[in-house]
Write a protein that holds these residues in place. Structure first.
Motif, PDB file in Angstrom:
ATOM      1  N   ASP A  89       0.804  -1.228   0.000  1.00  0.00           N
ATOM      2  CA  ASP A  89       0.000   0.000   0.000  1.00  0.00           C
ATOM      3  C   ASP A  89       0.839   1.282   0.000  1.00  0.00           C
ATOM      4  O   ASP A  89       0.330   2.357  -0.279  1.00  0.00           O
ATOM      5  CB  ASP A  89      -0.991   0.002   1.177  1.00  0.00           C
ATOM      6  N   CYS A  92       1.907   1.889   5.118  1.00  0.00           N
ATOM      7  CA  CYS A  92       1.939   1.319   6.472  1.00  0.00           C
ATOM      8  C   CYS A  92       3.327   1.479   7.084  1.00  0.00           C
ATOM      9  O   CYS A  92       4.258   1.967   6.450  1.00  0.00           O
ATOM     10  CB  CYS A  92       1.526  -0.154   6.420  1.00  0.00           C
ATOM     11  N   CYS A  95       6.041  -0.277   4.976  1.00  0.00           N
ATOM     12  CA  CYS A  95       6.315   0.419   3.717  1.00  0.00           C
ATOM     13  C   CYS A  95       7.155   1.667   3.993  1.00  0.00           C
ATOM     14  O   CYS A  95       8.103   1.961   3.256  1.00  0.00           O
ATOM     15  CB  CYS A  95       5.018   0.797   3.019  1.00  0.00           C
TER      16      CYS A  95
END
Ligand SMILES: [Zn+2]
Length: 344
Positions: A89, A92, A95
């Motif tokens: 994504d 988060c 990430c």
């Protein structure tokens, strides 16, 4: 649409499957312009239990965005994009730490959960976080090298980073497949002075030398360990890139690391336990690595590809159409081809 379906070990077929389509508002669908077969696809090709439903294979692709969901903000129809082998994504905690392969909302292409990219089209979850827009046309001459940013070049780079490759130091690469060859490129790019390739296939060794390998060790097991020590003043190398995943290769990797050295492993381990625990302990060898967050590395590696400083696309030594993919699996499994590119 047409797609590559694996039904079991040695059983790869091109089948008609339902068209890739948007499911979540964060999805995109891309038409695949280039895909490829990965060394890691050969593990299920050797061992997969038969299933009637099969699994749509492939986790490396470049394609053109056909459609995006209502919540997609940065990716638009018509973009030429490269797809990392994992979706993420981009938002988060993992990430943000550059570990997109551990994304809380992430996952992997070409699995039983998500159809893969050896197909005419593929659905991309988390399109904004996953896809990277390329600044070139769809038939650019650099396409093979750009395609390696999906996996093998980023994975070779991850092995080098995990193995703490540093300027002026000594490196060994275990495994002469496409990832190992990209590991040679990565080690040289990070400034390694001596790069020892452990491999036995003449075509791969020749390419490794062109990519920057300074020495080649074709022995295996204890003899390979002895040869590497001879080449490094008796102590072994600072950094080892383990690009195979078998017990024997991990044992070799740990055994050729010098005291205080590091092993970066990117070969998918085929067994539960890690060998060579005692030598790793007594020599203070760091063992690190895992699925490469290639999404994090695209920005870093892309300029070197665009400006021709690295040419990882040279690992492709065969180009086929989608209908020939079963033959491509056979050729890679029989070591007739290093890495096969697919143009659906
Ligand atoms: Zn995430």
């Amino acid at each position: 649409m047409r797609a590559t379906v694996m039904f079991g070990a040695g059983d790869v077929r091109i089948e008609n499957v339902p068209d890739a389509h948007l499911i979540e508002p964060t999805d995109a669908v891309i038409t695949v312009t280039r895909a490829c077969i990965c060394g890691s696809d050969l593990w299920p090709y050797k061992t997969m239990e038969h299933t009637d439903s099969g699994r749509v294979m492939g986790h490396e692709a470049i394609g053109i965005v056909e459609a995006v969901g209502a919540d997609v903000r940065t990716i638009k129809a018509g973009d030429l994009v490269v797809m990392p082998f994992a979706y993420s994504d981009g938002n988060c905690i993992f990430c943000h730490e550059g570990l997109q392969t551990s994304c809380i909302h992430g996952g992997f292409f070409g699995t039983s959960e998500l159809a893969g990219a050896q197909a005419e089209a593929v659905r991309i979850p988390q399109a904004d976080g996953t896809l990277f827009v390329l600044p070139v046309g769809k038939d650019d001459a650099l396409m093979p090298s750009l395609l390696t940013l999906s996996d093998v070049m980023g994975t070779g780079h991850h092995a080098a980073v995990a193995a703490k490759v540093a300027p002026g130091e000594t490196v060994a690469v275990v495994g002469d497949g496409a990832v190992g060859l990209c590991g040679v490129i990565a080690a040289r790019r990070l400034g390694a002075e001596q790069i020892i390739m452990l491999g036995r296939h003449a075509d791969r060794i020749a390419l490794a030398r062109e990519f920057g390998a300074t020495d080649v060790v074709s022995e295996r097991g204890a003899e390979a360990v002895e040869r590497v020590r001879e080449l490094t003043g008796g102590f072994g190398v600072h950094s080892v890139l383990e690009c195979v995943g078998l017990d024997e290769s991990m044992l070799t990797a740990i055994s050729i690391a010098r005291p205080g050295g590091a092993v970066g492993r990117v070969g998918v381990p085929q067994h539960e336990l890690m060998p060579a625990s005692q030598p790793a302990f007594y020599n203070n060898v760091t063992v690190s690595g895992g699925p490469a967050p290639v999404r994090a590395y695209i920005e870093e590696l892309l300029p070197d590809v665009l400006e021709g400083r690295i040419e990882p696309g040279r690992v492709f030594d065969r180009v086929i159409g989608l209908e020939e993919v079963p033959e491509g699996y056979r050729a890679m499994n029989d070591r007739e081809a290093i890495k096969v590119m697919v143009q659906p």
